[in-house]
Each structure stands twice: as structure tokens, then as C-alpha cells.
Write a protein that holds these residues in place. Structure first.
Motif, PDB file in Angstrom:
ATOM      1  N   UNK A  14       0.841  -1.186   0.000  1.00 19.53           N
ATOM      2  CA  UNK A  14       0.000   0.000   0.000  1.00 19.53           C
ATOM      3  C   UNK A  14       0.877   1.237   0.000  1.00 19.53           C
ATOM      4  N   UNK A  15       0.316   2.350  -0.519  1.00 21.17           N
ATOM      5  CA  UNK A  15       1.055   3.604  -0.465  1.00 21.17           C
ATOM      6  C   UNK A  15       1.004   4.171   0.950  1.00 21.17           C
ATOM      7  N   UNK A  16      -0.194   4.214   1.507  1.00 20.37           N
ATOM      8  CA  UNK A  16      -0.340   4.721   2.863  1.00 20.37           C
ATOM      9  C   UNK A  16      -0.550   3.544   3.811  1.00 20.37           C
ATOM     10  N   UNK A  17      -0.076   3.680   5.018  1.00 27.26           N
ATOM     11  CA  UNK A  17      -0.103   2.542   5.925  1.00 27.26           C
ATOM     12  C   UNK A  17      -1.483   2.266   6.498  1.00 27.26           C
ATOM     13  N   UNK A  18      -1.738   0.989   6.767  1.00 22.78           N
ATOM     14  CA  UNK A  18      -2.891   0.665   7.601  1.00 22.78           C
ATOM     15  C   UNK A  18      -2.484  -0.481   8.510  1.00 22.78           C
ATOM     16  N   UNK A  23       2.227  -3.273   5.889  1.00 20.67           N
ATOM     17  CA  UNK A  23       3.419  -3.279   5.025  1.00 20.67           C
ATOM     18  C   UNK A  23       4.647  -3.900   5.693  1.00 20.67           C
TER      19      UNK A  23
END
Lengths: 260, 362
Positions: free
Chosen positions: A87-91, A135
Motif C-alpha cells: 500500500x502507499x499509505x499505511x494501515x 506493510x
């Protein structure tokens, strides 16, 4: 839940990818799709999940045309497990799995959804990872998170796109056993694109073998995974041990070079 | 015996409940949002007492309350005017502008899956700049009184509709939108320089002042225009935040979870462009807020957009309003342009957060 694929065709611009695909999935069945790279395995799975729209043909879920159903309704019935992507942004893992509840909830997630996510995490034995960043996980853990997300959808059919690629043998077996177990205990069915013929032989009820967008043969693993089929589809000479039993072993011997 | 001890540790592991920890995490995010709201209130209260005319705190707060309870206080007409029409308009207007820039930056970054996306990288601001420039230099434009603002607004919207139009034909992928945005940014920057090259030097100076960004045009009229735009747009975006979360996992996954990816991407780009266009029209180009506010928010509370959008808006408001105060008082007698100030304040803060981040990405 019964799934029927009728004469499906798909092409990217003018390059045909799938031609005249016909297949059927009955409840509590695990169907493997095998074939070389570029055979159209992933494309077929994406067509079934309406991520891609076929040019021709119909896909029926319990006699209902899937492209005419609402997206939310499809998402309530089909759970898709993609190949691992960053992913580009974390979760966090928890939020990733909670996304699986999207087809069932509005803006808020309530206690029931949280409880369901926790149960799925426990089932997949990844509850301790719940607050970790997705990630940062290993490939095997990420694959389990994806399966968990698909299970949180509470689907009738799981669609898996090469769930064992990038995994070591222990994780390959673990993931396959989890899926097999779900199919047997929860009366859901699964369609799985898979590269490893021995995993397909051992864990699936039926196998579809594809080449260049067409189905070459379909049936039980011992009927489909024959030296002849493997030769014509993969250009590989293979020995098949226990060929009359339920789960034959395939030993690839050598690649046959095309003479032209 | 060592085995019993390790056994006990194992047992506490078994009792671990991810649901409880998740609820605790949510609590932390809500706490962050409330802290921002309280900081904003403190900022308003503090900033209202600042100004070249020396009013005591009592006078200022009496004047504020007098608006709501006219019978209980007795401040002069002049005090009322200074406090309400000069100080509070500017503070409230800058908070609103910062909120809009913060939330639209957050949305653009998420739907375009690009941490660099912001109203500036997408050319919306340079298009607005061009619109303002032809209004100032040639006097050509829409809306009589609001000539410059109206022109900036129209051009900002034109640029985002070009991006969206191209995306409609070629698919609304993040790559297509970003590349189109960058092309538009260069086009309008070049066009602006082109007309400046032939223009009267005084007009060029005025264009430069406009471009640099300023909160001096804050007024109640402008405030209410912006207020209405935000009151409609922000709830719409927050309502879709669950879909934004899912889209972060990739278009295919989002589609398989029932999200109409192309439609959500287009709609949210239209809404955030509308917000940016309405702000830029009044303030000129104020950079950096739309980029840093969402990133700082994500660093602190993680990537759940249900909180990131609201957090970015509040933090954007806080950053812009405090930058405006600093810009007034850091050099006595000089007001540093707000666009310059936000960069001066934002860049070090941003570097600090990048240097101390622990994770690969926040």
C-alpha cells in the motif's frame, strides 16, 4: 451457492485473453485453475469477481446474472484474495481486515463488526498482529491477512489469485490447509489460480487446466494432471506417480524445446 | 521453576483481545481530534487579543460576547468593529481556508495514491494564478466586483475539469491524473509568464503579490462564501472516507469490495477542486498546508481516513491561522506573506517529523 461461467470471452484492447470459457462450481467445492504464465488464470478470476468486464458470455450466481447485480451484493457473495501488493499509505492489520466488512456496513463500524474481525483474526491465528502495520509483515502473514479480509466479507465463494506465490513451503501448506478447512467446515467454495501442480492435486476437488485463454481439460486431479496434458499445455515432460489414485504426484522432468 | 513463569506469560498472550486494543486505538484518534478542536479555540481566543490597537483582554472578550448578549455588555462601536470585523474575520477566515486546504490535500493524496498530490502539484493553483493574472493585467474576466477572485475560481475549475475529462477517456488511474495535472501546471505557469512578459510592470507586481498568497482579503462576505462551500463539501468527503480506506488497498481490491472506484475518484476530485478553487480565489496561492497537514495527521494517528480527513482539516486550519499570526509579529512592522510563512514554518516541522519517524512509512 452455485456459480456458472457461460461462454465468457475477454480481451484487452484487441488482444484476446479468454475465449469461450465454460465452467461450473458447486457448493463446498475447491476448484483449482492451473496453466502456464499468460494462460488467463488471473483474468478469469477477475472476470468472475466483476473487476474486469467480459466481452461476451454470462456469469451466474444461483441463476442470477452477476453483472446485473449491485456491486455491494456481489461483494457480499464473492471474496477476492489478491496477490500480495504494497500500500502507499499505511494501515494496520485490523483496519485491513475491517475493510472486508465494507459490503455490510455504512460509515460506522459497530461492535458486531469489530467482533467479527476479531473472530476471523483468531481463526487465521494472526490476532497478535492486529495492530501491526500491514506493510511490515512477511509475505506469508500478508497473505493470511488478505484471506482474513475475504472471510470477514462472509462470502459464499472465495476467489484466490495464486495465494501461495512468494511463500515458503511451510506457509504454502499452511495457507492451503486453511482454505481446504474452510471449504469443508463452512460450506463455502473456492476457486484458486495456482502454479504448483502438486498443491493443486493435493488440495483441490477439481482442476481446470488452461492454455492461451482456453480450457484444455477439466475434471478430478487424477484425470486432468496427466503427462499428456502437462506436455501439451506446459511443453514439459513430466512423470506422474500414483496416477490412478486421488492425489497424483507430478514430477517435472524436463522442458521440451519447441523445434521452430 | 522457569517453566511456570513462561507459561504464565503465554497465558496473558492468550487473553489478548484485538478488539479491545482496536477500541483503544480509536479512542486515541478521537482524543487527537478533540485536542485539535481545543487548540483551535485557544488560538481564536489568543489571536483575538492581538493587534496594533491595544485593547485589554476584558475589552476584547466583552466585545465578542456583546454580539450574542447585546444587553449585558457595553463596548464602543469602534471596539466592536476592530474585534469582529478585523480580528475575528481574519482568524476565522484563515482557519476555514486552512481546513479546506488540509482536507482536499488529504483526499487527493488518498484517491490518487500519491503522497505528493496536493492542489499545487495538480496545477489547480497555477491555473488559478493565470486566471488572476489576466484579470489584473488585462481586466478581462467574469463577475464585476469579484473580477480577480472569480477569474481565479473559474480557471482553477477549468484545470480540474481537464484532468477529470482526460481521466474519463483514459481511465481514472492515479498515473493519468497526476501526469495531466503536472502538464497543466506547466502550461498555466508558462501562460502566466507569457502575459507578464508583455504587461505593465505595476500590473506584474500586483500579480506577484496575488500569487504569493495573502489573507488580507478576509471579510465576512468571503468568510460566508467559503463557509457554505465547506459546509457542503466536507461532510460529503467524510461520508466517503470508508471508501477511501478501501481504495487505499488498491483498485482491484476496492472493486471486489463493492466500491465504484472510478466514480468515487472523479467525484472526490471534483469536490476537493471546488474547495481549493474557492479558497485560492480569495487568498491567492498558499502552498504547503495541503501537503503537510495530511501527512502530519497520518504520522500521529495512522491512515484510517475516517479520522485522517477530519484531522487534516482541523490541523490545516490550526497551521494556517498560527502561521498568519507569526507572519504578523515575527518581524516588527512587516507582515511576511502568508504563502512564504507557511513554507518557512512547515518545512522544518516536516523535516523534523521525517527524521524521527520510526516506521518505513507513517
Amino acid at each position: 451457492m452455485k456459480l456458472k461461467v457461460n461462454n465468457v470471452e475477454f480481451s484487452y484492447s484487441s488482444t484476446p485473453i479468454l475465449k469461450d470459457i465454460i465452467m461450473e462450481l458447486v457448493p463446498s467445492e475447491m476448484l483449482g485453475i492451473v496453466g502456464p504464465n499468460g494462460a488467463g488464470k488471473s483474468t478469469l478470476i477477475k472476470c468472475i469477481d466483476t473487476i474486469l468486464k467480459p466481452r461476451h458470455g454470462t456469469i451466474l450466481l444461483d441463476e442470477e446474472e452477476i453483472l446485473k447485480m449491485s456491486k455491494i451484493k456481489v461483494a457480499q457473495k464473492l471474496g477476492y484474495v489478491p496477490q500480495t501488493t504494497a500500500r502507499v499509505f499505511p494501515t494496520t492489520v485490523f483496519d485491513t481486515v475491517l475493510m472486508g466488512r465494507r459490503p455490510h456496513i455504512g460509515w460506522r463500524s459497530n461492535k458486531v463488526d469489530v467482533k467479527k474481525v476479531v473472530n476471523v483474526l483468531r481463526l487465521m491465528e494472526i490476532e497478535d498482529l492486529a495492530m501491526r502495520e500491514f506493510n511490515e509483515l512477511s509475505g506469508g502473514q500478508q497473505q493470511k491477512v488478505f484471506i482474513a479480509r475475504a472471510l470477514a466479507q462472509e462470502p459464499d465463494v472465495l476467489l484466490l489469485d495464486e495465494p501461495t506465490s512468494n511463500l515458503d513451503i511451510q506457509h504454502q501448506l499452511e495457507v492451503m490447509e486453511i482454505i481446504r478447512n474452510l471449504v469443508e467446515t463452512r460450506s463455502i467454495s473456492a476457486i484458486m489460480a495456482v502454479h504448483d501442480l502438486n498443491l493443486a492435486s493435493r488440495y483441490t476437488d477439481r482442476v481446470v487446466i488452461m492454455k492461451k485463454g482456453m480450457i484444455v481439460d477439466a475434471g478430478t486431479p487424477s484425470n486432468v494432471l496427466t503427462p499428456e496434458n502437462i506436455k501439451s499445455v506446459y511443453n514439459v515432460e513430466a512423470e506422474v506417480i500414483n496416477s490412478s489414485g486421488k492425489n497424483p504426484y507430478i514430477i517435472p522432468v524436463r522442458s521440451i524445446r519447441r523445434n521452430r | 521453576m522457569p517453566t511456570t513463569e513462561s507459561r504464565a506469560v503465554y497465558d496473558t498472550d492468550q487473553d489478548y483481545d484485538a478488539g479491545e486494543e482496536y477500541t483503544r486505538f480509536i479512542g486515541r484518534k478521537i482524543f487527537f481530534i478533540f485536542s485539535l478542536i481545543i487548540l483551535l479555540m485557544l488560538l481564536i481566543a489568543g489571536a483575538a487579543t492581538l493587534g496594533p490597537i491595544d485593547y485589554s483582554n476584558t475589552e476584547v472578550y466583552s466585545a465578542i460576547l456583546q454580539k450574542f448578549f447585546p444587553d449585558s455588555f457595553n463596548e464602543s462601536e469602534r471596539t466592536m468593529r476592530v474585534v469582529w470585523d478585523v480580528r475575528l474575520t481574519r482568524i476565522l477566515f484563515s482557519i476555514l481556508a486552512g481546513m479546506g486546504l488540509g482536507i482536499s490535500g488529504a483526499v487527493m493524496q488518498v484517491v490518487l495514491k500519491n503522497p505528493l498530490a496536493s492542489p499545487y502539484t495538480l496545477g489547480i493553483a497555477s491555473a488559478a494564478g493565470f486566471g488572476a493574472a489576466i484579470a489584473i493585467i488585462a481586466g478581462i474576466g467574469f463577475f464585476g466586483n469579484y473580477l480577480v477572485a472569480g477569474n481565479a475560481f473559474i480557471f482553477a475549475l477549468i484545470s480540474s475539469f481537464v484532468i477529470i475529462g482526460i481521466a474519463k477517456h483514459k481511465g481514472a488511474t492515479p498515473e493519468i491524473m497526476i501526469l495531466t495535472g503536472i502538464a497543466i501546471m506547466y502550461l498555466f505557469s508558462a501562460l502566466t509568464i507569457f502575459i507578464e512578459y508583455f504587461a505593465d510592470p505595476d500590473a506584474v507586481k500586483e500579480v506577484v503579490f496575488w500569487m504569493v498568497g495573502s489573507l488580507a482579503r478576509a471579510s465576512w462576505d468571503n468568510f460566508w462564501v467559503l463557509f457554505i462551500v465547506l459546509a457542503i463539501c466536507i461532510p460529503l468527503l467524510v461520508w466517503k472516507s470508508w471508501d477511501f480506506n478501501v481504495m487505499g488497498a488498491g483498485d482491484e481490491t476496492a472493486k471486489s469490495l463493492g466500491v465504484n472506484v472510478d466514480r468515487i475518484r472523479t467525484i472526490s476530485m471534483v469536490i476537493s477542486s471546488l474547495i481549493v478553487a474557492s479558497i485560492v480565489a480569495f487568498t491567492g496561492t498558499i502552498g504547503f498546508i495541503g501537503l503537510v497537514a495530511p501527512h502530519i495527521t497520518r504520522m500521529i494517528i495512522g491512515g484510517d481516513n475516517r479520522f485522517v480527513l477530519v484531522g487534516s482539516a482541523l490541523l490545516g486550519g490550526l497551521l494556517l491561522a498560527s502561521a498568519d499570526i507569526v507572519a504578523h509579529y515575527i518581524v516588527p512592522g512587516v507582515i511576511i506573506p502568508i504563502g512564504v510563512m507557511t513554507a518557512f514554518m512547515g518545512v522544518p516541522l516536516f523535516f523534523f517529523l521525517i527524521m524521527r519517524r520510526k516506521r518505513e512509512y507513517w
